[in-house]
Design a protein around this motif. Structure first.
Motif: not given
Length: 420
Positions: A174-175, A177-179, A181-182, A209, A236
């Motif tokens: 998850i972490e 993926c967030r990086q 996506v940003e 997400l 994403d």
């Protein structure tokens, strides 16, 4: 219909070669059941594809192209190979004729006969990317005809391989993926089961997400739409199992997360790992994260191959002053958009009193008639003209009759007299 010296190129040979043999076996299995139960005549078995032996004897010169060639392709890529060396399952108990080779490994100098690498793979010298052409031996019988091609025109490197522990692999994913996506990049996540893929997609969706899953239960048309949606940033993250391998061209993907990478098997074999990792090889920030507690032989092979290729690619880029660039490719238009456009066009034609399918057919026939006439194929053009007239007459449309000049015949005043 081929000349005697034709060349056969088999792309993605590690997957295509088994399919060639599987076509005959699958066809035979299906038709045998139908014949045995009386649904087909025995002659149905004669209408079949070539079996593997027939195919190999029919082809002459063959090029096997693959990022992960199997042992069969490597063994048959030798000078003066007039036939083919069967698969090892047909040679049980026989000594291996040609050793198996892992990319990046060379046979130790002076070692007699086939050698075995640290991972248990046999080693074979091949033509490296940086070797001069004159070193490539094409004359000695039995010499290997294997060429590496790892330098890309875009200068891109193979993705960086990172290992993380299995504990908290979902939170880590998850972490990561967030990086990505940003940064406006896409992510692929591979699991081992369909249920896991669906549950993980639901969980990622619950934490905010944009994600979808892809597996074999989804039909082919929807798969295309899902992959197009990933490229178009409709979402994403794409979670999958075995479909995220060869044949997928997704330049926007910069991260591939492989969950449970140390569960050795078909989905985590050397070929599967290399092919899955290759999905991140079209982005300048490409990275592959392996979640595992132990390093399997397949994982070690992936990391050694990746390090070897990255070293060669970086050296080539520095020597020639190449700056790596991400692949740029337009996103294909959605099939739904195309179909909606055809529906609108069809409704407009129907409002005008016509038929869309009929209009398309007439347009194609008229175009073929014009091309035949331009190529001086007048008989074919006349046949197409007659077909157009028949279609129009059958549909109630006005026939286009050629303008004919009226003919008048003079009537004789008297009978012709015969000469004696």
């Amino acid at each position: 219909f081929f000349p005697d010296d034709f060349l056969t190129v088999i792309d993605e040979s590690h997957a295509t070669i088994p399919q060639i043999g599987g076509m005959y076996e699958g066809d035979r299995s299906r038709k045998t059941v139908l014949v045995n139960y009386g649904f087909r005549l025995p002659s149905a078995l004669d209408n079949r594809p070539l079996n593997f032996d027939e195919f190999m004897k029919l082809t002459d010169q063959t090029i096997y192209a693959s990022a992960t060639p199997a042992e069969f392709e490597i063994q048959n890529s030798v000078v003066s190979n007039k036939g083919y060396i069967p698969h090892k399952r047909q040679r049980i108990g026989e000594e291996e004729l040609i050793p198996f080779e892992v990319a990046g490994r060379a046979r130790p100098p002076g070692a007699p006969g086939p050698t075995v690498g640290a991972l248990g793979e046999r080693a074979l010298p091949i033509s490296r990317t940086d070797d001069p052409p004159e070193k490539f031996d094409t004359h000695t019988p039995g010499a290997p005809l294997i060429v590496e091609q790892i330098i890309r025109p875009t200068g891109l490197l193979d993705p960086k391989i990172t290992m993380k522990p299995l504990k908290n692999q979902i939170d880590e994913t998850i972490e990561l993926c967030r990086q990505r996506v940003e940064k406006g990049e896409r992510v692929l996540v591979t699991t081992l089961t369909k249920r896991t893929a669906e549950d993980l997609a639901d969980y990622l969706r619950d934490v905010g997400l944009k994600v979808r899953y892809l597996h074999s239960d989804i039909d082919a048309i929807e798969r295309v739409e899902i992959l197009r949606g990933l490229r178009a940033a409709d979402f994403d993250i794409l979670v999958g199992i075995n479909l995220l391998r060869e044949g997928l061209d997704l330049p926007e993907v910069s991260l591939v997360c492989i969950l449970d990478a140390d569960k050795e098997g078909f989905l985590r074999s050397q070929t599967s790992l290399i092919q899955t990792a290759g999905r991140a090889a079209r982005h300048i920030n490409g990275e592959v994260v392996l979640f595992a507690d132990t390093i399997t032989q397949s994982m070690e092979a992936l990391m050694s191959i990746s390090e070897y290729r990255r070293a060669k690619q970086m050296e080539y880029n520095e020597t020639h002053g190449i700056t790596p660039q991400t692949v740029r490719r337009a996103v294909q238009e959605s099939l739904h958009t195309i179909l909606r456009g055809r529906e609108v066009e069809s409704s407009v034609i129907r409002e005008g009193g016509g038929d869309f399918n009929l209009s398309e057919l007439l347009r194609e026939l008229e175009q073929e008639m014009q091309e035949a006439s331009a190529n001086l194929e007048f008989e074919r053009a006349a046949l197409l003209r007659d077909q157009i007239m028949e279609v129009k007459s059958g549909s109630g449309l006005a026939k286009i009759e050629p303008k004919r000049r009226p003919m008048r015949y003079a009537r004789n005043a008297g009978r012709r007299r015969s000469r004696v």
